[in-house]
Design an enzyme around this catalytic site. Structure first.
Site, PDB file in Angstrom:
ATOM      1  CB  CYS A 113     -26.077  55.394  27.342  1.00  0.00           C
ATOM      2  SG  CYS A 113     -25.361  55.869  25.766  1.00  0.00           S
ATOM      3  CG  HIS A 246     -29.631  53.000  26.477  1.00  0.00           C
ATOM      4  ND1 HIS A 246     -29.872  54.300  26.091  1.00  0.00           N
ATOM      5  CD2 HIS A 246     -28.439  52.660  25.914  1.00  0.00           C
ATOM      6  CE1 HIS A 246     -28.875  54.725  25.340  1.00  0.00           C
ATOM      7  NE2 HIS A 246     -28.003  53.746  25.214  1.00  0.00           N
ATOM      8  CG  ASN A 276     -27.628  55.507  21.920  1.00  0.00           C
ATOM      9  OD1 ASN A 276     -28.000  56.257  22.824  1.00  0.00           O
ATOM     10  ND2 ASN A 276     -26.693  54.595  22.083  1.00  0.00           N
TER      11      ASN A 276
HETATM   12  O1  UT7 Z   1     -25.276  53.108  24.389  1.00  0.00           O
HETATM   13  C1  UT7 Z   1     -24.352  52.138  23.985  1.00  0.00           C
HETATM   14  C2  UT7 Z   1     -23.823  52.578  22.646  1.00  0.00           C
HETATM   15  N1  UT7 Z   1     -23.453  51.584  21.722  1.00  0.00           N
HETATM   16  C3  UT7 Z   1     -24.170  50.488  21.389  1.00  0.00           C
HETATM   17  O2  UT7 Z   1     -25.151  50.159  21.933  1.00  0.00           O
HETATM   18  C4  UT7 Z   1     -23.633  49.692  20.240  1.00  0.00           C
HETATM   19  C5  UT7 Z   1     -23.799  48.203  20.429  1.00  0.00           C
HETATM   20  N2  UT7 Z   1     -23.426  47.501  19.221  1.00  0.00           N
HETATM   21  C6  UT7 Z   1     -24.214  47.467  18.135  1.00  0.00           C
HETATM   22  O3  UT7 Z   1     -25.305  48.019  18.152  1.00  0.00           O
HETATM   23  C7  UT7 Z   1     -23.752  46.677  16.935  1.00  0.00           C
HETATM   24  O4  UT7 Z   1     -22.566  45.987  17.266  1.00  0.00           O
HETATM   25  C8  UT7 Z   1     -23.501  47.597  15.693  1.00  0.00           C
HETATM   26  C9  UT7 Z   1     -24.832  48.090  15.155  1.00  0.00           C
HETATM   27  C10 UT7 Z   1     -22.611  48.768  16.048  1.00  0.00           C
HETATM   28  C11 UT7 Z   1     -22.827  46.779  14.585  1.00  0.00           C
HETATM   29  O5  UT7 Z   1     -23.624  45.651  14.256  1.00  0.00           O
HETATM   30  P1  UT7 Z   1     -22.957  44.230  14.126  1.00  0.00           P
HETATM   31  O6  UT7 Z   1     -24.022  43.297  13.736  1.00  0.00           O
HETATM   32  O7  UT7 Z   1     -22.219  43.959  15.420  1.00  0.00           O
HETATM   33  O8  UT7 Z   1     -21.981  44.423  12.890  1.00  0.00           O
HETATM   34  P2  UT7 Z   1     -20.398  44.291  12.836  1.00  0.00           P
HETATM   35  O9  UT7 Z   1     -19.745  45.393  13.598  1.00  0.00           O
HETATM   36  O10 UT7 Z   1     -20.019  42.881  13.159  1.00  0.00           O
HETATM   37  O11 UT7 Z   1     -20.132  44.554  11.312  1.00  0.00           O
HETATM   38  C12 UT7 Z   1     -20.630  43.654  10.312  1.00  0.00           C
HETATM   39  C13 UT7 Z   1     -20.274  44.240   8.954  1.00  0.00           C
HETATM   40  C14 UT7 Z   1     -18.821  44.648   8.819  1.00  0.00           C
HETATM   41  O12 UT7 Z   1     -18.394  44.342   7.498  1.00  0.00           O
HETATM   42  P3  UT7 Z   1     -17.553  42.996   7.203  1.00  0.00           P
HETATM   43  O13 UT7 Z   1     -16.308  43.125   8.025  1.00  0.00           O
HETATM   44  O14 UT7 Z   1     -18.445  41.864   7.635  1.00  0.00           O
HETATM   45  O15 UT7 Z   1     -17.318  43.082   5.737  1.00  0.00           O
HETATM   46  C15 UT7 Z   1     -18.859  46.151   8.965  1.00  0.00           C
HETATM   47  O16 UT7 Z   1     -17.789  46.805   8.289  1.00  0.00           O
HETATM   48  O17 UT7 Z   1     -21.047  45.424   8.705  1.00  0.00           O
HETATM   49  C16 UT7 Z   1     -20.167  46.488   8.322  1.00  0.00           C
HETATM   50  N3  UT7 Z   1     -20.738  47.744   8.766  1.00  0.00           N
HETATM   51  C17 UT7 Z   1     -21.621  48.451   8.047  1.00  0.00           C
HETATM   52  N4  UT7 Z   1     -22.143  48.241   6.838  1.00  0.00           N
HETATM   53  C18 UT7 Z   1     -23.033  49.142   6.380  1.00  0.00           C
HETATM   54  C19 UT7 Z   1     -20.546  48.377   9.955  1.00  0.00           C
HETATM   55  N5  UT7 Z   1     -21.278  49.489  10.004  1.00  0.00           N
HETATM   56  C20 UT7 Z   1     -21.967  49.563   8.835  1.00  0.00           C
HETATM   57  C21 UT7 Z   1     -22.889  50.472   8.302  1.00  0.00           C
HETATM   58  N6  UT7 Z   1     -23.403  50.234   7.074  1.00  0.00           N
HETATM   59  N7  UT7 Z   1     -23.303  51.571   8.969  1.00  0.00           N
END
Ligand code: UT7
Length: 319
Positions: A113, A246, A276
């Site tokens: 990225c 970004h 993204n």
């Molecule tokens: O260019 C760099 C590329 N990557 C990034 O920039 C990613 C950076 N990270 C992020 O943007 C965030 O960490 C995410 C958007 C990927 C995830 O958001 P989060 O607030 O950190 O959520 P989390 O991973 O802590 O997950 C919270 C909950 C989990 O469920 P439980 O364990 O609390 O029951 C996940 O299983 O949300 C769940 N979850 C979803 N639910 C619905 C994860 N993905 C999804 C989804 N839809 N797509």
């Protein structure tokens, strides 16, 4: 002293627009979750017959047209991508052939990225040292091909696109300073671990990501990059007209802006519509804000990005 100056921008998004509501039909996710956690509402996907070079070509042609430069006048082509069309030749060489340029230096840069920032910084050095006069710098990715569309933790985030700028040598700025970094100690936090050998893919060809770790790292490092750039130029954040970050997650963008004391009115945001797009994200956002008239000649722009590696950096530009 020579500077390099941006004299044209271009962007391209494929036609196929994928909404969160459509994603809900095959992945266990919801529009509400995606919007709340990422700010993303739509992303664009390349058709099966479109490759990274196709997206790069459209963006490049628009940038060349805006710059009123013919492709034959380019002496440098650098393309940031993680999704090259072939193992070799580079996608930059494929693009060069499409544009009908013969003889310019052409190569790809792989910094995920941060690829466009790396490419722009390298082109700036070539121009500053007098080695090149006119450069095409592209960020293009068909990143949708590196995500498992049944893995909700990654697939909702990414889309495809291309963005480009034309740089020209100039006695006035121009690109004021570039600040690039990487730390391979984070190689497993965000990765596509597979490799092609013996005629086949060995290992996993899909994105593996520790989302929370990436998030925390991104917010801290982006603030540091901006601070480093401002200090190097003895500037205050108040002097910046536009931050062009970004576009990975609106929460990363707003958290970074807050840490910097920068009002969101000064931040270009396209993540809600583009998702993204990896190396295309920054040049696409730049092009959007140039074309809608927000960015004006003389404005001070701060570009920043972070990606797999980790790689990261910031670039200060007088537009
Ligand atoms: O260019 C760099 C590329 N990557 C990034 O920039 C990613 C950076 N990270 C992020 O943007 C965030 O960490 C995410 C958007 C990927 C995830 O958001 P989060 O607030 O950190 O959520 P989390 O991973 O802590 O997950 C919270 C909950 C989990 O469920 P439980 O364990 O609390 O029951 C996940 O299983 O949300 C769940 N979850 C979803 N639910 C619905 C994860 N993905 C999804 C989804 N839809 N797509």
């Amino acid at each position: 002293m020579n500077y390099s100056r941006i004299i044209g921008t271009g962007g391209y998004l494929p036609e196929r627009r994928l909404t969160n509501t459509e994603l809900e039909t095959w992945v266990d996710t919801s529009d509400k979750w995606i919007v709340e956690r990422t700010g993303i509402r739509t992303r664009y996907l390349a058709n099966n017959d479109q490759d990274t070079c196709d997206l790069a070509e459209q963006a490049a042609r628009r940038a060349l047209e805006a710059a009123r430069v013919d492709a034959s006048e380019l002496d440098l082509i650098i393309l940031g991508t993680t999704t090259p069309d072939r193992i070799f030749p580079s996608t930059a060489c494929l693009l060069q052939a499409r544009l009908g340029n013969h003889g310019a230096m052409a190569f790809d840069v792989q910094a995920v990225c941060s690829g466009f920032l790396y490419a722009l910084s390298i082109a700036d050095k070539f121009i500053k040292t007098g080695t090149a006069q006119r450069a095409l710098v592209v960020g293009a990715d068909t990143y949708s091909r590196l995500v498992n569309w049944n893995d909700r933790s990654t697939c909702v985030l990414f889309g495809d696109g291309g963005g480009a700028v034309v740089l020209e040598t100039s006695v006035s700025p121009g690109i004021l300073s570039t600040h690039l970094h990487a730390d391979g100690a984070y190689k497993d936090v965000l990765t596509v671990p597979g490799t092609v050998a013996q005629g086949r893919l060995n290992g996993d060809g899909f994105t593996k990501m520790q989302g929370n770790e990436v998030f925390k790292f991104a917010v801290n490092i982006l603030k540091e990059s901006v601070d480093e750039t401002l200090a190097a130029n003895q500037l205050d954040i108040k002097s910046i007209d536009w931050l062009i970050p970004h576009q990975a997650n609106i929460r990363i963008i707003t958290a970074t802006a807050k840490k910097l004391n920068l009002p969101m009115e000064k931040v270009v945001v396209t993540v809600s519509e583009h998702g993204n797009t990896s190396a295309a994200s920054v040049p696409l956002a730049l092009d959007v804000a140039v074309r809608d008239g927000r960015i004006k000649p003389g404005n001070l722009l701060l570009l920043e990005a972070v990606g797999g590696g980790f790689t990261w950096g910031a670039i200060l530009v007088k537009y």
